[in-house]
Design a protein around this motif. Sequence first.
Motif, short mmCIF file in Angstrom:
data_model
loop_
_atom_site.label_atom_id
_atom_site.label_comp_id
_atom_site.label_asym_id
_atom_site.label_seq_id
_atom_site.Cartn_x
_atom_site.Cartn_y
_atom_site.Cartn_z
N PHE A 106 0.87 -1.22 -0.08
CA PHE A 106 0.06 0.08 0.03
C PHE A 106 0.87 1.06 -0.04
O PHE A 106 2.04 1.24 0.48
CB PHE A 106 -0.98 0.09 1.29
N ARG A 107 0.26 2.23 -0.60
CA ARG A 107 1.02 3.67 -0.63
C ARG A 107 -0.07 4.72 0.06
O ARG A 107 -1.26 4.41 -0.37
CB ARG A 107 1.47 3.92 -1.90
N GLY A 108 0.38 5.62 0.86
CA GLY A 108 -0.61 6.55 1.42
C GLY A 108 -1.67 6.01 2.32
O GLY A 108 -2.69 6.51 2.23
N TRP A 109 -1.40 4.98 2.88
CA TRP A 109 -2.41 4.33 3.68
C TRP A 109 -2.28 4.20 4.98
O TRP A 109 -3.11 4.82 5.82
CB TRP A 109 -2.60 2.63 3.14
N ALA A 110 -0.91 3.93 5.57
CA ALA A 110 -0.67 4.30 6.99
C ALA A 110 -0.98 5.76 7.33
O ALA A 110 -0.64 6.58 6.72
CB ALA A 110 0.81 3.63 7.11
N GLY A 111 -1.57 5.93 8.48
CA GLY A 111 -1.86 7.17 8.74
C GLY A 111 -3.23 7.77 8.25
O GLY A 111 -3.86 8.79 8.79
N PHE A 112 -3.85 7.04 7.29
CA PHE A 112 -5.03 7.68 6.73
C PHE A 112 -6.26 7.48 7.71
O PHE A 112 -6.42 6.29 8.10
CB PHE A 112 -5.34 6.96 5.25
N THR A 113 -7.29 8.63 7.56
CA THR A 113 -8.48 8.30 8.58
C THR A 113 -9.49 7.71 7.71
O THR A 113 -10.27 8.59 7.08
CB THR A 113 -8.80 9.57 9.45
N VAL A 114 -9.71 6.55 7.67
CA VAL A 114 -10.57 5.88 6.94
C VAL A 114 -12.05 6.33 7.13
O VAL A 114 -13.01 6.61 6.23
CB VAL A 114 -10.34 4.21 6.82
N THR A 115 -12.38 6.28 8.52
CA THR A 115 -13.91 6.34 8.84
C THR A 115 -14.20 7.79 8.65
O THR A 115 -15.36 8.02 8.04
CB THR A 115 -13.86 6.14 10.29
N ALA A 116 -13.49 8.96 8.79
CA ALA A 116 -13.90 10.08 8.25
C ALA A 116 -13.83 10.05 6.76
O ALA A 116 -15.04 11.01 6.69
CB ALA A 116 -12.77 11.11 8.75
N ALA A 117 -13.13 9.64 5.69
CA ALA A 117 -13.38 9.69 4.55
C ALA A 117 -14.74 9.03 4.27
O ALA A 117 -15.62 9.53 3.22
CB ALA A 117 -12.48 9.13 3.90
N VAL A 118 -15.11 7.89 4.66
CA VAL A 118 -16.10 7.08 4.35
C VAL A 118 -17.45 7.95 4.94
O VAL A 118 -18.57 7.91 4.34
CB VAL A 118 -16.34 5.75 5.07
N GLU A 119 -17.47 8.47 6.11
CA GLU A 119 -18.41 9.12 6.72
C GLU A 119 -18.68 10.54 5.87
O GLU A 119 -19.76 10.85 5.52
CB GLU A 119 -18.21 9.60 8.25
#
Length: 328
Positions: A106-119
């Motif tokens: 993966f690139r640019g995945w560690a540190g990414f706030t997944v739930t905020a983007a999905v919400e």
Amino acid sequence: MTRSLISPHTPQDPTMSTSPRPLFAGIDIGGTTTQVVVCSDDLTVLDRAETATPAREGGRAMVGAALDALAPLLARVPGRLVGTGIGAAGVVDSVNGRILVASDSFRGWAGFTVTAAVEDGLGVPAYLDNDVNAFLYGEVYGGAVRGETDVLGMTLGTGVGGALWTNGALYAGPHGAAGEIGHIPGFGELPCSCGGRGHLETLASGRSITARYADRTGHRRTAREVAEAAGRGDDDALAVYRAAGEGIARAIVITAGVADITTVVVGGGVSRAWPLLEPFIQSALAADPPVSGHPVRLVQAALASDAVPVGAAARVRGELGTGVRSTA
Ligand SMILES: [Zn+2]
């Protein structure tokens, strides 16, 4: 045990008949493929889709691909989306919905706030889990170990994952690493993908079955091809699967000794060779049983590739306090 949230509407409450049924979405973001499902309140899969994961393009692109795959499902399934669960590989902060550590695919995945983007994308609450934890949620709520209270979940895929369900709930531990049976030493001396040595993953992952067969024969074969060779009586292939099965049994006995689990559910691609693998695990368990004196029940996962997205949906259903509700 699970009961529908939708109670039979009564004449006293005419609004019940017009409110759309609640829907839960589940997303499994894997290294190569992203699976999405839309579930009813009882976690029945109403529709599903899959798409390639743009793993090198960053978190926003990965979540975008998942939401793009989900959009047509939400358009055609009648009901109202109330929450979304996401399962993702790697170490996750399930409280803040963020990826902590991701593999180098993966690139640019560690540190990414997944739930905020999905919400942001869907306008409903979202929850993130490690994919192995989500797998175990799925199997406990709707799969092979439905309703059980003390279960070890193992996934034999590219790597070996583990998750622990104790006293009727997921036990993740203070660092989210409880049940990570694939990465404790004592399974030989071979170097592991995590940088450690002698871990179960060096015997029982798909990648390791390929490598161990190549060590013995000089031929590189996929785990499935090695299983097929074992079926034809290839002694090297049989030895590779026997070592995997004995390692899995050892991991089960260790876990049973620490957490007194009653059941083990095994999923992931390597588990498709269950008729080959299971007898090796069972004979090793019979030779070296748990200290409790109670045999551990061993079952193959039932939900296949639905386990992670359905489990992620089960988590969000639980968090929102809907479903699994007594009507009494
Ligand atoms: Zn390891």
